[in-house]
Design a protein around this motif. Structure first.
Motif, PDB file in Angstrom:
ATOM      1  N   TYR A 281      -9.522 -88.634  24.664  1.00  0.00           N
ATOM      2  CA  TYR A 281      -8.156 -88.392  25.186  1.00  0.00           C
ATOM      3  C   TYR A 281      -7.631 -89.235  26.074  1.00  0.00           C
ATOM      4  O   TYR A 281      -6.354 -89.652  25.869  1.00  0.00           O
ATOM      5  N   HIS A 282      -8.455 -89.849  27.102  1.00  0.00           N
ATOM      6  CA  HIS A 282      -7.873 -91.019  28.036  1.00  0.00           C
ATOM      7  C   HIS A 282      -7.671 -92.274  27.018  1.00  0.00           C
ATOM      8  O   HIS A 282      -6.598 -93.139  27.025  1.00  0.00           O
TER       9      HIS A 282
ATOM     10  N   VAL B 105      -6.094 -83.692  27.684  1.00  0.00           N
ATOM     11  CA  VAL B 105      -7.442 -82.958  27.568  1.00  0.00           C
ATOM     12  C   VAL B 105      -7.352 -81.362  27.750  1.00  0.00           C
ATOM     13  O   VAL B 105      -7.805 -80.579  26.763  1.00  0.00           O
ATOM     14  N   ALA B 106      -6.380 -81.009  28.357  1.00  0.00           N
ATOM     15  CA  ALA B 106      -5.999 -79.434  28.489  1.00  0.00           C
ATOM     16  C   ALA B 106      -5.484 -78.833  27.227  1.00  0.00           C
ATOM     17  O   ALA B 106      -6.007 -77.811  26.654  1.00  0.00           O
ATOM     18  N   LYS B 107      -4.624 -79.577  26.455  1.00  0.00           N
ATOM     19  CA  LYS B 107      -4.111 -79.032  25.313  1.00  0.00           C
ATOM     20  C   LYS B 107      -5.330 -79.339  24.170  1.00  0.00           C
ATOM     21  O   LYS B 107      -5.364 -78.357  23.422  1.00  0.00           O
ATOM     22  N   GLY B 108      -5.716 -80.454  24.140  1.00  0.00           N
ATOM     23  CA  GLY B 108      -6.856 -80.570  23.217  1.00  0.00           C
ATOM     24  C   GLY B 108      -7.833 -79.500  23.352  1.00  0.00           C
ATOM     25  O   GLY B 108      -8.324 -78.775  22.293  1.00  0.00           O
ATOM     26  N   GLN B 109      -8.437 -78.965  24.616  1.00  0.00           N
ATOM     27  CA  GLN B 109      -9.366 -77.957  24.533  1.00  0.00           C
ATOM     28  C   GLN B 109      -8.626 -76.498  24.171  1.00  0.00           C
ATOM     29  O   GLN B 109      -9.523 -75.736  23.369  1.00  0.00           O
TER      30      GLN B 109
ATOM     31  N   ALA C 278      -6.807 -92.201  23.784  1.00  0.00           N
ATOM     32  CA  ALA C 278      -5.301 -91.840  23.154  1.00  0.00           C
ATOM     33  C   ALA C 278      -4.371 -91.977  23.756  1.00  0.00           C
ATOM     34  O   ALA C 278      -3.151 -92.247  23.478  1.00  0.00           O
ATOM     35  N   TRP C 279      -4.560 -91.435  25.411  1.00  0.00           N
ATOM     36  CA  TRP C 279      -3.237 -91.729  26.065  1.00  0.00           C
ATOM     37  C   TRP C 279      -2.879 -93.297  26.192  1.00  0.00           C
ATOM     38  O   TRP C 279      -1.644 -93.586  26.247  1.00  0.00           O
ATOM     39  N   ASP C 280      -3.797 -94.091  26.283  1.00  0.00           N
ATOM     40  CA  ASP C 280      -3.682 -95.531  26.495  1.00  0.00           C
ATOM     41  C   ASP C 280      -2.839 -95.969  25.323  1.00  0.00           C
ATOM     42  O   ASP C 280      -2.095 -96.926  25.293  1.00  0.00           O
ATOM     43  N   LYS C 281      -3.123 -95.423  24.173  1.00  0.00           N
ATOM     44  CA  LYS C 281      -2.242 -95.810  22.804  1.00  0.00           C
ATOM     45  C   LYS C 281      -1.109 -95.162  22.477  1.00  0.00           C
ATOM     46  O   LYS C 281      -0.263 -95.499  21.581  1.00  0.00           O
TER      47      LYS C 281
ATOM     48  N   HIS D 116       3.022 -86.447  28.950  1.00  0.00           N
ATOM     49  CA  HIS D 116       1.673 -85.989  28.940  1.00  0.00           C
ATOM     50  C   HIS D 116       0.758 -87.136  29.520  1.00  0.00           C
ATOM     51  O   HIS D 116       0.551 -88.252  28.747  1.00  0.00           O
ATOM     52  N   TYR D 117       0.296 -86.608  30.495  1.00  0.00           N
ATOM     53  CA  TYR D 117      -0.943 -87.806  31.061  1.00  0.00           C
ATOM     54  C   TYR D 117      -2.137 -87.405  30.530  1.00  0.00           C
ATOM     55  O   TYR D 117      -2.433 -86.027  29.794  1.00  0.00           O
ATOM     56  N   PRO D 118      -3.453 -87.980  30.729  1.00  0.00           N
ATOM     57  CA  PRO D 118      -4.622 -87.772  30.355  1.00  0.00           C
ATOM     58  C   PRO D 118      -5.248 -86.468  30.567  1.00  0.00           C
ATOM     59  O   PRO D 118      -5.505 -85.785  29.507  1.00  0.00           O
TER      60      PRO D 118
END
Length: 288
Positions: free
Chosen positions: A208-209, A253-257, A211-214, A247-249
């Motif tokens: 997810y981090h 993560v929270a949304k992904g979980q 993904a955030w970078d991209k 949305h930060y990393p």
């Protein structure tokens, strides 16, 4: 659908040919069984037919043994494989988990509140961290640590535990170990895994981090049956949600979980309600 506590489920599949729907529906009518819901699909590429029927016997003297014996004679003419599931059947489940507990907690809640008709018989982990959670729910917990040297012996032990508790389904609720090809083969069609789905794909640590970078705009999850291709088994359900620059990393993560938990629970629901048909590497899923 609404309350179907008193309905039986008949599922069947066979080569495509004339009369496949009729052989099922006619038999049910002749045996005073009222169809509550029916779904079917014919795959013209594979020449395979599948059908799922929920029905309610109108005869108080309905006998499942007699039903199965007499229907088998009809099914044989179509080279049909089929199964009959009784009302209120609770599938016995073994959950495998590592340290991430979001999917496990979600399933325990659905189990506790009877939102999912399952019986969580045992929890197996390669870490001791979640033993207290299992103990609080009165569920046996097996800590089976895995190293490269112990993996064959521990996988054998996992299968022994699954058999010991007569589990019908194994759920990998964020179990962070790659199953061997032999174990995948033994659990074929009986084990469901969940993993994140990001476009483009990000492998390795902290996806997810990455993904955030991209600057990804979608996060999601995929639930599938396990096979010996990592995260590439036959897909049962997928979930997705839009995200943006705010949305930060940790938000990803929270949304992904959340999506992982919901997608896994939906896949289990479809499996235990006999809504999933395996056609090789593909699935037919009769969503509710």
């Amino acid at each position: 659908m609404g309350n179907n506590e008193n309905t039986w489920i008949l599922t069947a599949q066979c080569p495509s040919c004339l009369g496949t729907v009729d052989v099922v529906t006619r038999f049910l009518a002749e045996n005073s069984c009222y169809i509550v819901d029916i779904q079917s699909f014919d795959d013209r590429e594979l020449n395979l037919f599948c059908i799922r029927v929920q029905f309610r016997p109108l005869n108080d003297e309905f006998n499942s043994d007699v039903f199965e014996q007499t229907f088998q004679a009809r099914a044989n003419k179509f080279d049909m494989t089929w199964s009959l599931t009784e009302p209120n059947h609770k599938t016995r489940v073994a959950i495998m988990v590592s340290k991430y507990d979001h999917c496990l907690n979600d399933l325990l809640y659905r189990y506790r509140t009877k939102a999912l008709p399952i019986n969580i018989a045992v929890i197996i982990s390669n870490h001791p961290d979640l033993e207290a959670l299992a103990e609080w729910h009165g569920i046996d917990y097996y800590h089976l640590p895995i190293t490269a040297e112990t993996k064959p012996q521990q996988e054998k032990r996992v299968l022994e535990v699954v058999q010991q508790y007569t589990c019908e389904l194994v759920v990998l609720a964020r179990y962070m170990q790659v199953l061997s090809a032999d174990m995948c083969s033994k659990l074929s069609g009986k084990a469901i895994n969940i993993h994140h789905s990001l476009l483009p794909g990000f492998k390795g640590a902290k996806p997810y981090h990455q993904a955030w970078d991209k600057g990804v705009k979608l996060v999601g999850a995929t639930a599938h049956y396990v096979n010996d291709d990592l995260d590439e088994g036959p897909i049962i359900t997928q979930g997705v949600q839009a995200v943006g620059h705010s949305h930060y990393p940790e938000d990803l993560v929270a949304k992904g979980q959340d999506i992982e938990s919901q997608t896994l629970a939906r896949a289990i629901k479809y499996h235990i309600e006999k809504r999933v048909f395996l056609f090789g590497s593909r699935t037919v899923v009769f969503a509710d």
